[in-house]
Write an enzyme that holds these catalytic residues in place. Structure first.
Site, PDB file in Angstrom:
ATOM      1  N   GLY A 126       0.771  -1.285   0.406  1.00 35.54           N
ATOM      2  CA  GLY A 126      -0.582   0.094   0.288  1.00 35.54           C
ATOM      3  C   GLY A 126       1.157   1.562   0.007  1.00 35.54           C
ATOM      4  O   GLY A 126       0.774   2.693   0.066  1.00 35.54           O
ATOM      5  N   ALA A 127       2.516   1.616  -0.847  1.00 33.26           N
ATOM      6  CA  ALA A 127       2.866   2.446  -0.835  1.00 33.26           C
ATOM      7  C   ALA A 127       3.622   2.467   0.205  1.00 33.26           C
ATOM      8  O   ALA A 127       3.854   4.144   0.673  1.00 33.26           O
ATOM      9  CB  ALA A 127       2.117   3.433  -1.502  1.00 33.26           C
ATOM     10  N   SER A 213       4.102  -5.202  -3.215  1.00 33.33           N
ATOM     11  CA  SER A 213       4.685  -4.341  -3.671  1.00 33.33           C
ATOM     12  C   SER A 213       5.218  -3.260  -1.901  1.00 33.33           C
ATOM     13  O   SER A 213       6.465  -4.245  -2.073  1.00 33.33           O
ATOM     14  CB  SER A 213       3.232  -3.405  -3.690  1.00 33.33           C
ATOM     15  OG  SER A 213       3.601  -1.819  -4.015  1.00 33.33           O
ATOM     16  N   ALA A 214       4.832  -1.808  -1.630  1.00 36.02           N
ATOM     17  CA  ALA A 214       5.297  -2.007  -0.011  1.00 36.02           C
ATOM     18  C   ALA A 214       5.937  -2.843   0.703  1.00 36.02           C
ATOM     19  O   ALA A 214       7.214  -3.155   1.374  1.00 36.02           O
ATOM     20  CB  ALA A 214       5.611  -0.903   0.768  1.00 36.02           C
ATOM     21  N   ASP A 338       3.731  -5.408 -14.574  1.00 39.52           N
ATOM     22  CA  ASP A 338       3.574  -4.119 -12.784  1.00 39.52           C
ATOM     23  C   ASP A 338       2.892  -2.833 -13.094  1.00 39.52           C
ATOM     24  O   ASP A 338       2.444  -2.543 -12.282  1.00 39.52           O
ATOM     25  CB  ASP A 338       4.823  -4.404 -12.144  1.00 39.52           C
ATOM     26  CG  ASP A 338       4.609  -6.089 -11.101  1.00 39.52           C
ATOM     27  OD1 ASP A 338       3.289  -5.647 -10.313  1.00 39.52           O
ATOM     28  OD2 ASP A 338       5.514  -6.383 -10.673  1.00 39.52           O
ATOM     29  N   HIS A 453       0.110  -4.350 -11.080  1.00 38.14           N
ATOM     30  CA  HIS A 453       0.528  -4.767 -10.242  1.00 38.14           C
ATOM     31  C   HIS A 453      -1.040  -5.134  -9.212  1.00 38.14           C
ATOM     32  O   HIS A 453      -1.834  -4.511  -9.088  1.00 38.14           O
ATOM     33  CB  HIS A 453       0.891  -3.147 -10.012  1.00 38.14           C
ATOM     34  CG  HIS A 453       1.668  -3.028  -8.622  1.00 38.14           C
ATOM     35  ND1 HIS A 453       3.016  -3.590  -8.338  1.00 38.14           N
ATOM     36  CD2 HIS A 453       0.593  -2.676  -7.809  1.00 38.14           C
ATOM     37  CE1 HIS A 453       2.940  -3.009  -7.258  1.00 38.14           C
ATOM     38  NE2 HIS A 453       2.071  -2.955  -6.244  1.00 38.14           N
TER      39      HIS A 453
END
Length: 553
Positions: A126-127, A213-214, A338, A453
């Site tokens: 979630g960045a 991701s994160a 992605d 992504h």
């Protein structure tokens, strides 16, 4: 008929009561009870514990501390609130500061309690801005529900929460507010699992951390920090590693001063003290980021709330810390498109089938991503991504090139670089590389679209099995393959060996053969490939990296 009904009910009751169940479990903080229910498969059951605290409510800009414990039996039957964070539109907040909880899924048979099971700890993405341990929810169907992985792979699944946004990753760049609080939370959760999971039937010496991701970058950070020595046996990074351009903020002071200005704090030596006294919601709202991209200002360059090199959790550049993972088995990979999640916002025309994307947009985007090295770097990159076009490229050629540029720069090339680094320092550890290419199921996407992504998440968490009406048989194939590879790897360090059959033998990755497996519903002997986008890996990690950085006035 009435008697038959009574006999059937009695049989069901006897079957249920004979199911193995942990019941009440003693943890370091006290007793916890969850729930036990039948799942798919003959005599398969699941113990689930939701909302167990793994640390005390965190202090503002402080490392997490052990939970003081509780009296009586903690009923762990409901997910707790996510950590305080911005809503997706960044106009409001949700969640709470008291948020350091985890959830556990333990598969059980009919008679004997499970013991010594491999443990898989999930770190959400979630960045570093948003997210929760249970994930998005639709009609009580949570994205990060561990039931299918636990049941099909016979492993314990743990999902944990961590602070995000301003409260998790703001840093003044000095000892005032060093940062990395979200990473410390993850570490505290992993350490709690190591200390307590045996009571739930898990093997504390066989913990695999996995994330996307994160969360994938976080997995990589947890493997390379010296703080986790002896806690983690293996790791899986999906679409994110510590080398990604968005994974480390090397100038945190700049954004800290912007946040301070937004909340009315000074930007001098009193800044940290003022920020620590500021209301949590106010701080969170002040951490909003610019999410309107363009070819000249791509969104990826705005993700400045991220981990920092603090001299503590990360004592050096991530590339210099991989030796700490020399004995930790590692899988890392990316989705074949992605970068579409960003390019759809930076260059919206790529998703409009009747509208072409100007070549100038591609040139501008490349220029923005290479600006630190100047025009020569942009020219070389443009030539790399347009080779073979001829004099009249099609609309599709241009659109796919735009997506390829951001996919490579933001996700794929850093992931390959991390794999090469891990393999180069590995002693007893194995390294595995993959490319996920199951086409996106989003109906509005272009026909040429591959895997965007986060498209892999639904398959890893078994949604085609949990909600079968929403998927085709081919989607269940992909999900079965991924769960088998992931849980075999968690069990043995080899994705091919374990309790689950796999469609093709996945060879280990090394600097000589460069082999990887391509994951989709058509898996077979042609799925084993080598030298993933090596031309572009070479450009970004060798040619581009070695060009001199220019001074921008």
């Amino acid at each position: 008929m009435a008697m038959l009904g009574l006999l059937l009910a009695a049989a069901l009751c006897l079957g249920y009561t004979s199911a193995a169940s942990l019941g009440t479990v003693l943890t370091e903080g006290g007793m916890v009870s969850g729930e036990n229910y039948a799942v798919s498969g003959l005599f398969h059951y699941m113990d689930v514990f939701r909302g167990i605290p793994f640390a005390a409510p965190p202090g503002r800009f402080e490392k997490p501390q052990r939970h003081p414990g509780w009296d009586g039996v903690l009923k762990a039957k409901e997910f707790r609130k996510r950590c305080l964070q911005l809503t997706l539109l960044q106009t409001d907040t949700r969640g709470a500061e008291d948020c350091l909880y985890l959830n556990i899924w333990v598969p059980q048979g009919r008679k004997e309690i499970s013991t010594n099971l491999p443990v898989m700890v999930w770190i959400f993405g979630g960045a570093f801005l948003v997210g929760a341990s249970n994930g998005a929810n639709f009609l009580d169907n949570y994205l990060y529900d561990g039931e299918e992985i636990a049941n099909r792979g016979n492993v314990i699944v743990v999902t944990l929460s961590y602070r995000v946004g301003t409260l998790g990753f703001l840093s003044t760049g000095d000892e005032g507010i060093p940062g990395n609080y979200g990473l410390w939370d993850q570490h505290a959760g992993i350490a709690w699992v190591h200390r307590n999971i045996k009571a739930f039937g898990g093997d504390p010496n066989n913990i695999t951390v996995f994330g996307e991701s994160a969360g994938g970058a976080s997995v990589n950070f947890q493997l390379i920090t010296p703080k986790n020595k002896g806690l983690v046996r293996r790791g899986i990074s999906q679409s994110g590693v510590a080398l990604c351009p968005w994974a480390v903020n090397r100038n945190p002071r700049e954004f800290a001063e912007l946040v301070a200005t937004r909340v009315g704090c000074p930007t001098d030596d009193k800044m940290a003290a003022c920020l620590k006294m500021t209301d949590a919601v106010t701080l969170t709202l002040a951490g909003s980021l610019e999410m309107h991209g363009s070819p000249s200002a791509p969104i990826v360059q705005n993700l400045v709330l991220a981990p920092v090199i603090d001299g503590d959790f990360l004592p050096d550049e991530p590339a210099n810390l991989f030796h700490n993972a020399a004995e930790v088995d590692y899988i890392a990979g990316a989705n074949d498109m992605d970068g579409h999640i960003f390019t759809g916002l930076d260059v919206p025309s790529i998703n409009q089938p009747l509208q072409g994307t100007p070549i100038e947009d591609l040139k501008t985007l490349i220029g923005a991503l290479t600006k630190e090295k100047g025009q020569q770097a942009a020219d070389v990159a443009y030539n790399e991504y347009t080779t073979g076009w001829g004099s009249r490229p099609s609309k599709e050629d241009i659109k796919k090139a735009v997506v390829a540029v951001e996919t490579d720069y933001v996700f794929l090339v850093p992931t390959q670089a991390a794999l090469y680094l891990h393999n180069s320092v590995a002693t007893t550890a194995s390294t595995y590389s993959y490319l996920f290419s199951q086409p996106s199921r989003m109906p509005a996407y272009p026909s040429w679209m591959g895997a965007d992504h986060a498209d892999d998440l639904q398959y890893v968490f078994g949604k085609p099995f949990a909600t079968p009406l929403g998927y085709w048989p081919k989607h269940r194939d992909v999900s079965g393959y991924m769960i088998a590879y992931w849980t075999n790897f968690a069990r043995t360090g080899n994705p091919n060996k374990g309790e689950s059959g796999v469609p093709v033998t996945w060879p280990a990755f090394n600097n000589q053969t460069h082999q990887y497996v391509e994951i989709n519903h058509r898996m077979g002997r042609n799925s084993v490939k080598q030298k993933m986008r090596l031309r572009y890996v070479n450009y970004w990690t060798n040619i581009f990296a070695n060009m001199p950085t220019i001074t921008i006035e």
